[in-house]
Design a protein around this motif. Sequence first.
Motif: not given
Length: 60
Positions: A24-47
């Motif tokens: 679980i601890i090894a999987f946490l960085p992947k989850i954080i990166v996925a959340i960052i990618i989703i936030v950036i994609a949402g910002a680009v889509a809004a723009g």
Amino acid sequence: MLFVLQFAFGVFGPNPVSDLLAGIIAFLPKIIVAIIIIVIAGAVAAGVKTLIQGTLGGLS
């Protein structure tokens, strides 16, 4: 909290709970990166949406 649990169960030697917590601890960085990618994609889509609305807003 997960790190503390991992160290606490590690005292008893190798066991399935320690392995699960380590996974679980090894999987946490992947989850954080996925959340960052989703936030950036949402910002680009809004723009892009704003850009297209501005471009096509004057057309009938």
